[in-house]
Design an enzyme around this catalytic site. Structure first.
Site, mmCIF file in Angstrom:
data_model
loop_
_atom_site.group_PDB
_atom_site.id
_atom_site.type_symbol
_atom_site.label_atom_id
_atom_site.label_comp_id
_atom_site.label_asym_id
_atom_site.label_seq_id
_atom_site.Cartn_x
_atom_site.Cartn_y
_atom_site.Cartn_z
ATOM 1 N N ASP A 88 -23.872 -29.788 -25.601
ATOM 2 C CA ASP A 88 -23.424 -28.887 -26.631
ATOM 3 C C ASP A 88 -23.363 -27.770 -26.314
ATOM 4 O OD1 ASP A 88 -23.341 -31.656 -27.939
ATOM 5 O OD2 ASP A 88 -24.973 -31.177 -29.238
ATOM 6 N N HIS A 145 -26.312 -33.262 -19.162
ATOM 7 C CA HIS A 145 -26.005 -34.400 -18.738
ATOM 8 C C HIS A 145 -25.166 -34.273 -17.654
ATOM 9 C CE1 HIS A 145 -28.067 -36.902 -22.039
ATOM 10 N NE2 HIS A 145 -28.270 -35.724 -22.527
ATOM 11 N N SER A 248 -29.734 -21.543 -23.196
ATOM 12 C CA SER A 248 -29.176 -20.661 -22.160
ATOM 13 C C SER A 248 -27.951 -21.226 -21.937
ATOM 14 C CB SER A 248 -30.151 -20.805 -20.819
ATOM 15 O OG SER A 248 -29.612 -19.513 -20.066
#
Length: 284
Positions: A88, A145, A248
């Site tokens: 995200d 992921h 980050s």
């Protein structure tokens, strides 16, 4: 505060000391005080706890536990695509690598060789390839992921600065993503090698991978390389590969001719884990 001043202050602030302090505080199990901080953070940044596997703020023993919370089942369905968005966040920049030059922001470029810690032979795989840089804001889900299936070849810890990685700093600090501390993860995929770089920043308490655990702290002065044997670490598309504590940026590199970005992608556009990122070009 003006953007120029906020960037200038980062050159003089004790970024490492602030980051170490934040990391210690985020790991504390402070009971009601911890819950109060978590509730404040949720309200301040608009965190959607309905997406969390555990939506109760009072159930998290530490801020770190809350920050790296897993999503509930089905919260991020995976698109039918060769490459999935791995996080995200918001797209900082993406597109072609011009020989070895990666576009950071207006007026700023950095090289693939510098990004991966000085390994010219590794960087050569990505000459005229494709890159994507995705920024994770405080409100985002902070696990990372896999964009596609991959066999881990190498992990490289690269020491560096701890500048913020927000858009204003990207516009104001030359070579930002290649000067900050980072963890370079090199995979072999169906279409060839690809790289995922986890970039550290001010207040980022640590970065971790599923095969190694916490990579930092401690923060070391030298580049460290870890090689992995065939079959030792193999991850499927969509599998978790790592996480940030306190947020980050992820930078990805792909070789020339192996991926074509989704037509909906645009700089500054928000993205979510599991959305289509790109496809493999048809065979010639």
């Amino acid at each position: 505060m003006s953007e120029r001043l906020s960037v200038a202050l980062q050159y003089v602030l004790p970024k490492r000391a602030l980051t170490q302090l934040a990391g210690r505080l985020a790991g504390l199990k402070g009971g009601k005080a911890t819950t109060a901080v978590i509730r404040w953070f949720i309200g301040r940044y608009g965190v959607n706890m309905d997406e969390a596997a555990n939506p109760d703020p009072a159930s998290y023993a530490s801020f770190n536990e809350f920050f790296t919370r897993p999503l509930r089942e089905g919260a991020r369905p995976f698109a039918e695509a060769d490459y999935l968005c791995p996080v995200d966040g918001a797209i900082s920049q993406f597109g072609p690598i011009e020989r070895d030059q990666i576009f950071q922001a207006k007026g700023h470029f950095y090289t693939t060789t510098t990004l991966v810690g000085g390994d010219r032979s590794l960087a050569a795989h990505f000459e005229d390839g494709e890159f994507a840089t995705i920024y994770l804001s405080p409100r985002d889900y902070h696990r990372i992921h896999m964009p596609c299936d991959g066999r881990l070849l190498q992990m490289i810890y690269v020491p560096g600065d701890l500048f913020s990685v927000n858009p204003a700093t990207a516009r104001g600090v030359p070579g930002l993503f290649a000067r900050n501390e980072r963890v370079v993860c090199v995979f072999e995929g169906e279409a060839g090698p690809f790289v995922m770089v986890l970039v550290g920043a001010t207040i980022v308490g640590s970065m971790a991978t599923v095969w190694h655990g916490v990579v930092n702290p401690p923060r070391r002065p030298d580049i460290e390389k870890h090689a992995y044997a065939p079959g030792e670490v193999e991850l499927r598309k969509g599998d978790e590969m790592g996480r940030f504590l306190l947020g980050s940026t992820v930078v990805m590199l792909f070789p020339k001719g192996t991926m074509r970005f989704d037509s909906a992608w645009a700089a500054a556009h928000p993205v979510r884990l599991g959305e289509a990122m790109g496809q493999r070009p048809p065979a010639a």
